[in-house]
Design an enzyme around this catalytic site. Structure first.
Site, PDB file in Angstrom:
ATOM      1  CB  SER A 246      66.562 -23.085  -5.883  1.00  0.00           C
ATOM      2  OG  SER A 246      67.155 -22.126  -6.744  1.00  0.00           O
TER       3      SER A 246
ATOM      4  CE1 TYR B 187      71.372 -25.351  -5.016  1.00  0.00           C
ATOM      5  CE2 TYR B 187      70.532 -24.247  -6.972  1.00  0.00           C
ATOM      6  CZ  TYR B 187      70.636 -24.339  -5.599  1.00  0.00           C
ATOM      7  OH  TYR B 187      69.987 -23.415  -4.815  1.00  0.00           O
TER       8      TYR B 187
ATOM      9  CE  LYS C   8      68.430 -26.619  -3.228  1.00  0.00           C
ATOM     10  NZ  LYS C   8      68.133 -26.226  -1.840  1.00  0.00           N
TER      11      LYS C   8
ATOM     12  CB  ALA D 176      68.856 -32.847 -10.398  1.00  0.00           C
TER      13      ALA D 176
ATOM     14  CB  VAL E   9      71.613 -31.713   6.778  1.00  0.00           C
ATOM     15  CG1 VAL E   9      71.260 -30.697   7.844  1.00  0.00           C
ATOM     16  CG2 VAL E   9      72.320 -31.071   5.591  1.00  0.00           C
TER      17      VAL E   9
HETATM   18  P1  NAP Z   1      75.348 -20.312   2.178  1.00  0.00           P
HETATM   19  O1  NAP Z   1      75.459 -18.859   2.451  1.00  0.00           O
HETATM   20  O2  NAP Z   1      76.491 -21.018   1.524  1.00  0.00           O
HETATM   21  O3  NAP Z   1      74.977 -21.067   3.544  1.00  0.00           O
HETATM   22  C1  NAP Z   1      74.775 -22.452   3.509  1.00  0.00           C
HETATM   23  C2  NAP Z   1      74.431 -22.948   4.891  1.00  0.00           C
HETATM   24  O4  NAP Z   1      74.164 -24.361   4.829  1.00  0.00           O
HETATM   25  C3  NAP Z   1      75.582 -22.762   5.861  1.00  0.00           C
HETATM   26  O5  NAP Z   1      75.046 -22.520   7.150  1.00  0.00           O
HETATM   27  C4  NAP Z   1      76.273 -24.124   5.816  1.00  0.00           C
HETATM   28  O6  NAP Z   1      77.028 -24.325   7.013  1.00  0.00           O
HETATM   29  C5  NAP Z   1      75.054 -25.045   5.723  1.00  0.00           C
HETATM   30  N1  NAP Z   1      75.358 -26.364   5.175  1.00  0.00           N
HETATM   31  C6  NAP Z   1      75.793 -26.689   3.922  1.00  0.00           C
HETATM   32  N2  NAP Z   1      75.965 -28.025   3.836  1.00  0.00           N
HETATM   33  C7  NAP Z   1      75.616 -28.553   5.048  1.00  0.00           C
HETATM   34  C8  NAP Z   1      75.599 -29.854   5.582  1.00  0.00           C
HETATM   35  N3  NAP Z   1      75.959 -30.941   4.856  1.00  0.00           N
HETATM   36  N4  NAP Z   1      75.168 -30.024   6.858  1.00  0.00           N
HETATM   37  C9  NAP Z   1      74.792 -28.960   7.592  1.00  0.00           C
HETATM   38  N5  NAP Z   1      74.784 -27.707   7.161  1.00  0.00           N
HETATM   39  C10 NAP Z   1      75.214 -27.510   5.888  1.00  0.00           C
HETATM   40  O7  NAP Z   1      74.090 -20.631   1.257  1.00  0.00           O
HETATM   41  P2  NAP Z   1      72.713 -19.840   1.038  1.00  0.00           P
HETATM   42  O8  NAP Z   1      72.872 -19.026  -0.175  1.00  0.00           O
HETATM   43  O9  NAP Z   1      72.249 -19.229   2.298  1.00  0.00           O
HETATM   44  O10 NAP Z   1      71.758 -21.075   0.658  1.00  0.00           O
HETATM   45  C11 NAP Z   1      70.926 -21.685   1.636  1.00  0.00           C
HETATM   46  C12 NAP Z   1      69.857 -22.499   0.932  1.00  0.00           C
HETATM   47  O11 NAP Z   1      69.130 -21.639   0.055  1.00  0.00           O
HETATM   48  C13 NAP Z   1      70.402 -23.631   0.057  1.00  0.00           C
HETATM   49  O12 NAP Z   1      69.557 -24.747   0.165  1.00  0.00           O
HETATM   50  C14 NAP Z   1      70.347 -23.064  -1.348  1.00  0.00           C
HETATM   51  O13 NAP Z   1      70.190 -24.058  -2.303  1.00  0.00           O
HETATM   52  C15 NAP Z   1      69.109 -22.191  -1.243  1.00  0.00           C
HETATM   53  N6  NAP Z   1      69.050 -21.118  -2.239  1.00  0.00           N
HETATM   54  C16 NAP Z   1      69.909 -20.066  -2.183  1.00  0.00           C
HETATM   55  C17 NAP Z   1      69.795 -19.036  -3.123  1.00  0.00           C
HETATM   56  C18 NAP Z   1      70.650 -17.798  -3.090  1.00  0.00           C
HETATM   57  O14 NAP Z   1      70.511 -16.949  -3.991  1.00  0.00           O
HETATM   58  N7  NAP Z   1      71.510 -17.605  -2.115  1.00  0.00           N
HETATM   59  C19 NAP Z   1      68.832 -19.122  -4.126  1.00  0.00           C
HETATM   60  C20 NAP Z   1      67.999 -20.225  -4.168  1.00  0.00           C
HETATM   61  C21 NAP Z   1      68.101 -21.211  -3.203  1.00  0.00           C
HETATM   62  P3  NAP Z   1      78.313 -25.302   7.059  1.00  0.00           P
HETATM   63  O15 NAP Z   1      79.008 -25.196   5.727  1.00  0.00           O
HETATM   64  O16 NAP Z   1      79.117 -24.791   8.196  1.00  0.00           O
HETATM   65  O17 NAP Z   1      77.773 -26.665   7.307  1.00  0.00           O
END
Ligand code: NAP
Length: 259
Positions: free
Chosen positions: A143, A157, A161, A159, A65
């Protein structure tokens, strides 16, 4: 009961794991056709397969992305497969933890590209499809970290979000002419592969700080995204929904202890 989203074409970036996987499952269960976009194809294919086995419609597409050509390829593949794009869930992101003293300019740029530039690229690439359809929905995964709270190690991070929300507010105005809305979900601490990498003591400490006394599930975010993509949410744009179990409410540690 929300109006059905069945038959809609939905891109979920980062749909192979974690929150994105939860969003993809929720939309697929409602009959949407889902494109799982991620770099790692093993996990992306596995998620798409899981959805198909459960009776849904899903394909996986290798996408970075942060790369414009790759994002354009995602849009082309979606249009070839499903003929349209109704919903973009701009969810992919990374949250490497490093304090400012140790953070290199390259570390900073990497997170900016994967979390913030990516949001711009994905929205930009979908505009022609939204214009052609005369409608569209964008749901951004932001987030609480950055827009509402801070946490040592996540200056870059946070910044990105908060930056997503700045982008969203102007995008909401520019997308209005295409009858397209853009809103953001602000998750608190949601149990995902990425969050589990932070270790058990982080997870335990967080659960104690949440009034509802549990970390969130990925589908808690999926349902918020589903609502924002529904017909019933068609007059909501440029807005945020915090989904955090009340984590951002307590004024002090004593306030949490007194629950
Ligand atoms: P995760 O379990 O690490 O999953 C991240 C996903 O994003 C994976 O599918 C990864 O696949 C993909 N990804 C990362 N970089 C990418 C890139 N450059 N191109 C395409 N795909 C990419 O993370 P998550 O916890 O589900 O987080 C997902 C979103 O929620 C993020 O934006 C994060 O900031 C937000 N968020 C999470 C939390 C939380 O508590 N978990 C809280 C607040 C916000 P690949 O690595 O295979 O590309």
């Amino acid at each position: 009961m929300l109006t059905s989203i069945a038959g809609q074409s939905v891109i979920v970036t980062g749909g192979s794991k974690g929150i994105g996987k939860g969003i993809a499952r929720v939309f697929a269960r409602q009959g949407a056709k889902v494109v799982i976009a991620a770099r790692g194809m093993d996990a992306a294919e596995a998620t798409a397969h899981e959805i198909r086995v459960a009776g849904g419609t899903a394909i996986a597409h290798e996408t970075d992305v942060s790369d414009w050509g790759s994002v354009q390829g995602l849009v082309t593949k979606t249009l070839q497969s499903f003929g349209k794009i109704d919903v973009l869930c701009a969810n992919a992101g990374a949250f490497p933890q490093k304090k400012i003293v140790d953070l290199s300019p390259d570390d900073w740029d990497q997170v900016m590209h994967s979390n913030l530039k990516s949001t711009f690229l994905c929205v930009k690439a979908c505009i022609p499809a939204f214009e052609a359809a005369g409608s569209g929905r964008v749901v951004v995964t932001s987030s609480i970290t950055g827009p509402v709270t801070g946490y040592p190690g996540w200056s870059h991070y946070g910044a990105t979000k908060a930056g997503q929300l700045g982008f969203m507010r102007t995008a909401a105005m520019e997308l209005a002419r295409y009858k397209t809305t853009i809103n953001a979900v602000l998750p608190g601490n949601i149990i995902t592969e990425g969050l589990q990498d932070l270790g058990q003591s982080y997870l335990d400490g967080m659960a104690k700080a949440i009034p509802l006394k549990r970390l969130g599930n990925v589908e808690d975010i999926g349902y918020a995204a589903l609502f924002l993509a529904s017909k019933e949410a068609s007059y909501i744009t440029g807005q945020t929904i915090v989904v955090d179990g009340g984590q951002t409410l307590p004024e002090s540690a004593e306030a949490i202890d007194s629950i």
